[in-house]
Design a protein around this motif. Structure first.
Motif, short mmCIF file in Angstrom:
data_model
loop_
_atom_site.label_atom_id
_atom_site.label_comp_id
_atom_site.label_asym_id
_atom_site.label_seq_id
_atom_site.Cartn_x
_atom_site.Cartn_y
_atom_site.Cartn_z
N HIS A 67 -16.86 46.72 -22.82
CA HIS A 67 -17.57 47.55 -21.85
C HIS A 67 -18.25 48.70 -22.57
CE1 HIS A 67 -13.86 49.95 -22.19
NE2 HIS A 67 -13.22 48.82 -21.96
N GLY A 68 -19.25 49.27 -21.93
CA GLY A 68 -20.01 50.39 -22.51
C GLY A 68 -21.24 49.97 -23.28
N TYR B 178 -21.62 48.69 -12.00
CA TYR B 178 -21.45 47.29 -12.40
C TYR B 178 -20.04 46.99 -12.92
CZ TYR B 178 -23.17 42.96 -14.75
OH TYR B 178 -23.40 41.68 -15.16
N ALA B 179 -19.19 47.99 -13.02
CA ALA B 179 -17.84 47.83 -13.60
C ALA B 179 -17.13 46.62 -12.98
CB ALA B 179 -17.02 49.09 -13.35
N HIS B 180 -16.65 45.72 -13.84
CA HIS B 180 -16.00 44.49 -13.33
C HIS B 180 -14.80 44.07 -14.17
CE1 HIS B 180 -19.11 43.33 -16.22
NE2 HIS B 180 -18.40 42.26 -16.48
N HIS C 202 -14.95 39.83 -9.66
CA HIS C 202 -15.89 38.91 -10.29
C HIS C 202 -15.12 37.86 -11.10
CE1 HIS C 202 -18.97 37.72 -13.36
NE2 HIS C 202 -19.79 37.84 -12.34
N LEU C 203 -15.17 36.64 -10.69
CA LEU C 203 -14.54 35.46 -11.33
C LEU C 203 -13.07 35.30 -10.91
CD1 LEU C 203 -15.87 35.56 -15.01
CD2 LEU C 203 -16.83 34.31 -13.08
N GLY D 188 -18.47 46.33 -9.07
CA GLY D 188 -18.43 44.90 -9.34
C GLY D 188 -19.75 44.36 -9.87
N ALA D 189 -19.67 43.16 -10.47
CA ALA D 189 -20.84 42.53 -11.08
C ALA D 189 -21.37 41.38 -10.24
CB ALA D 189 -20.47 42.02 -12.48
#
Length: 459
Positions: free
Chosen positions: A121-122, A332-334, A362-363, A439-440
């Motif tokens: 991430h990032g 968008y954090a997922h 997500h997933l 979420g993404a």
């Protein structure tokens, strides 16, 4: 196929955020650019306006004639496309040159000086920050990014510079195609275990990535990561973090919605850096971005100006409403660590306010592997509204639903399970203080409508 022989490029999965930057690159080079995507979107509409020929039906007959000449057409696809995709099968069976998106980016890193950003991430924020600093400096740069930058309204920057900033994606080991001149590694919290299988395999993948850095270049790695790097002779190693390392911050001031700090560096310290997008997690992202830009010759004034004028990326801590009565943003954090950082940042900014998150997991595999971590991260907030899981490329897994997270939220957290299709009516029916959509998946498509509803209810 030699570059001079390519007259057309066909993209399978043209509307993906990473793929679309390459679509723009080849349009800019004056080639015939066409492709397939599953569904139209704002991004594909823009690509069509810019000159791409895109269709939305899996149909070999819709491939333009120019793209059926295997001597002159390069085919680019994303790993998310299934192997049995009709158009992909057609190109394979007829002997076309087919490359993954990452292979094409890899070629560019061998032709130019690749400044790459990898990590769980990032990476989108850090790479877009670095690209902005470089682009407005005397060095300039090209860039292929994983998000639409607010500064430029695109995920692609073109120039005559020898530098290219690239977001290095670990999904499907894509970043192993790259040959970075320099790279930042922001984090290695295990993800994509449907691909890697184990945490050890995931960390090994990052170790191998560090072997690909070109001699004379550098690794800029976040301090304390579990992975082990393995560098070629002649590659310099630097570490960074918020408060320690070769590059870090001192004298951090967070007040009145603004963030200021001093950048500490082995090359030259830069005092009074102001964040144009004042979010606490962006201090660390900014340290990494400035480190890579400074190692390539950006001046203190260019670093300071670049950070002050950076305005962020769509869907990355993206404020839609910011008033005394109401704050609304999407992120968008997922991954659990991203959710944790996002929740921590919003709590730091709004200490005494009631914070509600709407989270679309997500997933199925990610939910199965990390449901407790998701619950722990979300439990920093006052209220959590969970929708059903966004499947993306996956089929359902028995017993894996959002309830796994819901049942493990802290007792003091208000909580609710809702259908994605009912989110808008929920928002219409009540008021909020601070609201974040996480979420993404595709819930973000409803954010413009949410914004209108919230604004009308506030007035």
């Amino acid at each position: 196929m030699e570059a001079k022989d390519i007259k057309a490029v066909y993209f399978i999965g043209a509307g993906g955020i990473g793929m679309s930057a390459l679509v723009r690159y080849f349009i800019h080079r004056g080639l015939v650019v066409a492709g397939y995507d599953k569904t139209p979107s704002e991004l594909t509409k823009h690509l069509e306006k810019e000159g791409a020929l895109i269709h939305y039906e899996e149909n070999v007959d819709m491939i333009p004639h120019t793209c059926k000449d295997k001597a002159h057409c390069l085919v680019v696809y994303t790993p998310a496309i299934p192997a049995e995709h009709q158009e992909l099968c057609y190109f394979r069976e007829n002997g076309f040159e087919i490359q993954k998106r990452a292979q094409v980016l890899g070629t560019l890193t061998r032709q130019m000086k690749g400044l790459c950003v990898a990590g769980t991430h990032g990476k989108t924020t850090t790479s877009s920050m670095c690209a902005h600093i470089m682009h407005q400096s005397h060095l300039d740069c090209n860039a292929f990014l994983g998000g639409i930058t607010k500064n430029y309204g695109t995920n692609y920057i073109v120039s005559d510079s020898e530098y290219v900033v690239i977001e290095a994606d670990e999904f499907d080991r894509s970043f192993h195609w790259l040959s970075p001149w320099m790279t930042v590694i922001t984090s290695t919290d295990p993800d994509h275990l449907d691909i890697y299988g184990t945490k050890e395999a995931y960390l090994e993948s990052f170790r191998h990535y560090t072997e690909l850095i070109q001699p004379g270049g550098a690794l800029i790695i976040h301090r304390g990561l579990e992975m082990k790097d393995h560098l070629q002779d002649g590659v310099k190693r630097y570490d960074y973090s918020l408060h320690e390392g070769d590059f870090h911050a001192e004298n951090i001031k967070i007040e009145n919605g603004e963030i200021m700090f001093d950048f500490v560096s082995p090359i030259e310290n830069v005092p009074h850096v102001q964040l144009g997008q004042p979010i606490p997690i962006n201090i660390e992202n900014g340290i990494a971005a400035m480190a890579m830009a400074q190692l390539n010759g950006c001046t203190a004034e260019e670093l300071r100006y670049g950070m002050q004028t950076y305005t962020g990326v769509d869907r990355r801590f993206d404020f839609k409403i910011k008033t005394d009565k109401l704050v609304f943003l999407s992120d968008y954090a997922h991954h659990p660590k991203e959710i944790y950082q996002s929740a921590r940042s919003i709590r730091e900014l709004y200490k005494d306010r009631h914070i509600t998150a709407i989270f679309q997991p997500h997933l199925y595999t990610r939910t199965r592997d990390f449901y407790q971590d998701f619950a722990d991260a979300l439990s920093q907030l006052d209220e959590v509204i969970l929708t059903e899981i966004y499947p993306a490329r996956e089929l359902p897994i028995e017993g894996v639903t959002s309830r796994l997270i819901y049942d493990r939220l802290a007792p003091n957290v208000e909580k609710q399970l809702v259908k994605k299709d009912d989110v808008l009516s929920l928002i219409k029916s009540r008021s909020f203080d601070v609201l974040i959509v996480l979420g993404a998946g595709d819930l973000d498509n409803q954010v413009p409508q949410m914004t209108k509803m919230l604004l009308s209810s506030e007035n």
